[in-house]
Design a protein around this motif. Structure first.
Motif, mmCIF file in Angstrom:
data_model
loop_
_atom_site.group_PDB
_atom_site.id
_atom_site.type_symbol
_atom_site.label_atom_id
_atom_site.label_comp_id
_atom_site.label_asym_id
_atom_site.label_seq_id
_atom_site.Cartn_x
_atom_site.Cartn_y
_atom_site.Cartn_z
ATOM 1 N N UNK A 1 0.854 -0.994 -0.192
ATOM 2 C CA UNK A 1 0.194 0.577 0.291
ATOM 3 C C UNK A 1 1.086 1.359 0.166
ATOM 4 N N UNK A 2 0.432 2.329 -0.438
ATOM 5 C CA UNK A 2 1.349 3.150 -0.411
ATOM 6 C C UNK A 2 1.075 3.725 0.682
ATOM 7 N N UNK A 3 0.651 4.317 2.025
ATOM 8 C CA UNK A 3 0.897 4.834 2.662
ATOM 9 C C UNK A 3 2.012 4.363 3.825
ATOM 10 N N UNK A 4 2.406 5.201 5.382
ATOM 11 C CA UNK A 4 3.167 4.201 5.891
ATOM 12 C C UNK A 4 1.866 4.164 7.105
ATOM 13 N N UNK A 5 2.814 3.490 7.733
ATOM 14 C CA UNK A 5 2.088 2.906 8.709
ATOM 15 C C UNK A 5 1.938 4.595 9.721
ATOM 16 N N UNK A 6 2.994 5.376 10.317
ATOM 17 C CA UNK A 6 2.413 6.456 10.490
ATOM 18 C C UNK A 6 0.812 7.187 9.589
ATOM 19 N N UNK A 7 0.887 7.334 8.243
ATOM 20 C CA UNK A 7 -0.004 8.528 7.904
ATOM 21 C C UNK A 7 -1.597 6.867 8.329
ATOM 22 N N UNK A 8 -1.090 5.792 7.975
ATOM 23 C CA UNK A 8 -2.750 4.681 8.523
ATOM 24 C C UNK A 8 -2.985 5.161 10.061
ATOM 25 N N UNK A 9 -2.086 4.736 11.073
ATOM 26 C CA UNK A 9 -2.410 5.817 12.415
ATOM 27 C C UNK A 9 -3.209 6.943 12.070
ATOM 28 N N UNK A 10 -2.954 8.071 11.383
ATOM 29 C CA UNK A 10 -3.098 9.374 11.621
ATOM 30 C C UNK A 10 -4.708 8.886 10.861
ATOM 31 N N UNK A 11 -4.670 8.465 9.974
ATOM 32 C CA UNK A 11 -6.046 7.895 8.603
ATOM 33 C C UNK A 11 -7.477 7.450 10.237
ATOM 34 N N UNK A 12 -7.070 6.596 10.435
ATOM 35 C CA UNK A 12 -7.971 5.567 11.787
ATOM 36 C C UNK A 12 -8.365 6.653 12.735
ATOM 37 N N UNK A 13 -7.412 7.963 12.937
ATOM 38 C CA UNK A 13 -7.782 9.157 14.085
ATOM 39 C C UNK A 13 -8.917 9.887 13.390
ATOM 40 N N UNK A 14 -8.688 10.445 12.239
ATOM 41 C CA UNK A 14 -9.167 11.265 11.158
ATOM 42 C C UNK A 14 -10.313 10.371 11.452
ATOM 43 N N UNK A 15 -10.388 8.928 10.206
ATOM 44 C CA UNK A 15 -11.671 8.553 10.515
ATOM 45 C C UNK A 15 -12.411 8.420 11.889
ATOM 46 N N UNK A 16 -12.316 8.188 12.623
ATOM 47 C CA UNK A 16 -13.668 7.497 13.972
ATOM 48 C C UNK A 16 -13.606 8.839 14.593
ATOM 49 N N UNK A 17 -13.337 9.897 14.750
ATOM 50 C CA UNK A 17 -13.422 11.752 14.590
ATOM 51 C C UNK A 17 -14.149 12.234 14.283
ATOM 52 N N UNK A 18 -14.050 12.186 12.733
ATOM 53 C CA UNK A 18 -15.157 12.458 11.921
ATOM 54 C C UNK A 18 -16.493 11.612 12.391
ATOM 55 N N UNK A 19 -16.580 10.039 12.435
ATOM 56 C CA UNK A 19 -17.654 9.166 12.548
ATOM 57 C C UNK A 19 -17.809 9.577 14.343
ATOM 58 N N UNK A 20 -17.125 10.164 15.120
ATOM 59 C CA UNK A 20 -17.904 9.733 16.328
ATOM 60 C C UNK A 20 -18.721 9.315 16.611
ATOM 61 N N UNK A 21 -18.368 7.707 16.970
ATOM 62 C CA UNK A 21 -19.434 6.382 16.921
ATOM 63 C C UNK A 21 -18.826 6.342 18.720
ATOM 64 N N UNK A 22 -17.324 6.383 18.906
ATOM 65 C CA UNK A 22 -17.368 5.706 21.091
ATOM 66 C C UNK A 22 -17.389 4.825 20.946
ATOM 67 N N UNK A 23 -17.981 4.017 20.985
ATOM 68 C CA UNK A 23 -18.068 2.546 20.515
ATOM 69 C C UNK A 23 -18.102 1.709 19.009
ATOM 70 N N UNK A 24 -16.482 1.846 18.437
ATOM 71 C CA UNK A 24 -16.451 1.119 16.918
ATOM 72 C C UNK A 24 -15.766 0.188 17.095
ATOM 73 N N UNK A 25 -15.632 -0.471 15.791
ATOM 74 C CA UNK A 25 -14.256 -1.075 15.230
ATOM 75 C C UNK A 25 -13.910 -0.960 13.755
#
Lengths: 273, 273
Positions: A65-89
C-alpha cells in the motif's frame, strides 16, 4: 454495522456508497489481508501492535500500500473523529487490486479503512458464557491475517442451531483457536493455550503479559479429546476481552457454568471492554 | 479480459460498471464459489457438467441462488450471443452476499455471470511446453470450487521469475493438482494422475473417458520425489486442453522437451481448443 465514512485509496467515502469493481482479486482469489481493532471513546488501545501486525501481513502476502504506518495511524484517528461513534470497530483491508482476467496480480492494490459502529457489550456473555461449535480445520498461513474464513461462513446455519458464538478449530486432534479469538483451558488451576499454528492475537499477547506471574500458564498442545476433563474454558478477543466458554456443541465445560478462575480473570482484565 | 455485458442478480450490466458493495462476504470472508467454462463460436462444450458442478458447489457451500440450472444455462447463452466474442471464458460466481458486520451470513447471496473475451491460444505452449513452480499446499474443501487461491496469488512474483504458467500443489510429499488444472505424469508408457483430494476437473473427466482404453491410466498417488524419474508430464484444463509441462522450477522433466506420448494425446484431444 458498517457506517459513516470510510477511507478508500486517497479519499473519504460514505461507506454505504463504497463499491468495489467486480474484478477485485479479493473476490476472485481471496487475495486480501486485514486487521481489526477497537475504538473506545476516541482511543484505540494497542493501535501500534495492530498496525505492526497489518504491515507484517501485507509484507508476507506480497501486497503493497502507498501509505506509511504513521499515515494509517493518523487516518484511523481522523476517521473515528469524523464518525464519532464512541464505540466502534476499525477494519484495515488491503486487496490484491483489480485484475482484468481474474488471476493476474496487478501493480496497484486496493486499500480500505472501514468503521463499524458498535454498542456496549451485552454483559450476559460474561455472566452466562458462550457456546462454540467445532470444525476440523487448520487455518492456512496463520502468520498472515487473511480473509480465509470460507469454512466458518459455511457453518453459519450450524452456529445458529447451537446458538453458538464462534467456531473452534482443531486438526489432527489438536485445538488451535476459534475463527475470531484465541482459546484457553483451565485445569487444576493452570491455564493452557495453544502455542503454535495460530494467528498471533494482540489480546492474547496482552493477556499473557498481564497474567504471566499470577497463574501457571502453559503454551502447548490442547487436545480435543481432553475437553471433557478440563475445569473451565474461555476465549480472548479484540472486541470483548476474556469471555467464558461453557459449552462446545453438546459438551458442557466443567459443570456448564462460568468458572471461578475465569471470573477472576475477567475482573482483572476486562475493564477496557 | 473481462468485457461486454455481465449478469448481476436480475439485470444485465456493462462489466466495466459492475461494482459490488464493500460489505460483500467474498471480500471479507472468502465466502464464494465459482465455475469457469469456455465458449468457442457460440458453443459451450460440456456446459451441463459445469452447471452440475457449480450447483453442487453452491449446495455444499450453503449459498443459494434464485435461478434454476436451466435459467443459468439460458442466461449464459444469452450473454455470449449479446457479447459475440467468439472465443471467451464464462465465469459463474456466487458470493455469500452483503453482510453489515462483515461476518454474519445474510439471506440473500450475490450472483454474477461474467464474460472474459479470449483469443486464439498461442500454439507455442503446445510446441514448447510450460514451466510450473510448486508449493506445499492442500486446497481446503477440494470438492467445492471456492475462491481460496491466496497462496497462488502470493506466489505471483515467483511465477514471473520462473516464467511459470501455474503452481503445482503438493502436500506431505504427494502431488495433487495445479491451481487451475489437473496434473499427469507419464512413465514407461503409462499415465498417472492424482485420484483424490483434488478439484474434480471436467476436462480431466473427458480426458480419462477419451483415453481409458488407449493407454494404461492409473489414478493413484503422485510422489513429488518421483518427478525426477518420470518421462513426461502435462496438465489438462478447461481453457487449453492438454498442455505439456517441461520444467518444474529448476527440474527438467525428461529431457526438457515435449514428450512423444504427450504429442499424441494433444493431437487426439486438443481439436476443441
Amino acid at each position: 454495522m458498517l457506517k459513516g465514512i470510510a477511507y478508500h485509496q486517497d479519499s473519504w467515502v460514505q461507506s454505504d456508497k463504497l463499491y468495489v469493481h467486480i474484478s477485485d482479486l479479493s473476490i476472485h482469489r481471496a487475495y486480501a489481508v486485514f486487521d481489526y481493532m477497537k475504538e473506545k471513546k476516541g482511543k484505540v488501545p494497542w493501535i501500534d501492535a495492530y498496525l505492526d501486525r497489518f504491515f507484517r501481513s501485507l509484507n508476507l502476502a506480497g501486497i503493497g500500500i502507498t501509505q506509511t504506518k504513521q499515515e494509517v495511524h493518523d487516518l484511523i484517528h481522523d476517521m473515528i473523529r469524523q464518525n464519532g461513534f464512541g464505540i466502534s470497530g476499525i477494519k484495515l483491508l488491503a486487496t490484491g487490486g483489480y485484475s482484468p482476467n481474474g488471476f493476474t496480480v496487478p501493480d496497484q492494490s486496493n486499500f480500505f479503512i472501514l468503521n463499524y459502529k458498535g454498542k456496549q457489550i451485552d454483559p450476559v456473555i460474561y455472566q452466562n458464557g458462550i457456546v462454540l461449535i467445532h470444525d476440523d480445520f487448520q487455518r492456512p498461513n496463520p502468520e498472515i491475517k487473511t480473509t480465509q474464513y470460507f469454512n466458518t461462513a459455511q457453518l453459519y446455519q450450524k452456529m445458529l442451531k447451537h446458538k453458538a458464538d464462534d467456531v473452534l478449530y482443531h486438526h489432527h486432534g489438536i485445538i488451535t483457536e476459534t475463527s475470531r479469538a484465541n482459546f484457553y483451558v483451565i485445569k487444576n488451576g493452570g491455564i493452557r493455550t495453544s502455542g503454535g499454528h495460530i494467528l498471533s492475537g494482540i489480546t492474547r499477547k496482552n493477556f499473557l503479559k498481564t497474567f504471566k506471574d499470577k497463574y501457571p500458564i502453559d503454551l502447548g498442545d490442547l487436545y480435543f479429546s481432553d475437553l471433557k476433563n478440563i475445569d473451565e474454558a474461555f476465549i480472548t478477543s479484540t472486541t470483548r476481552g476474556v469471555v467464558p466458554v461453557v459449552k462446545i456443541e453438546d459438551l458442557l465445560i466443567g459443570n456448564g457454568e462460568v468458572g471461578s478462575i475465569t471470573k477472576k480473570l475477567m475482573a482483572q482484565f476486562n475493564d477496557k471492554y
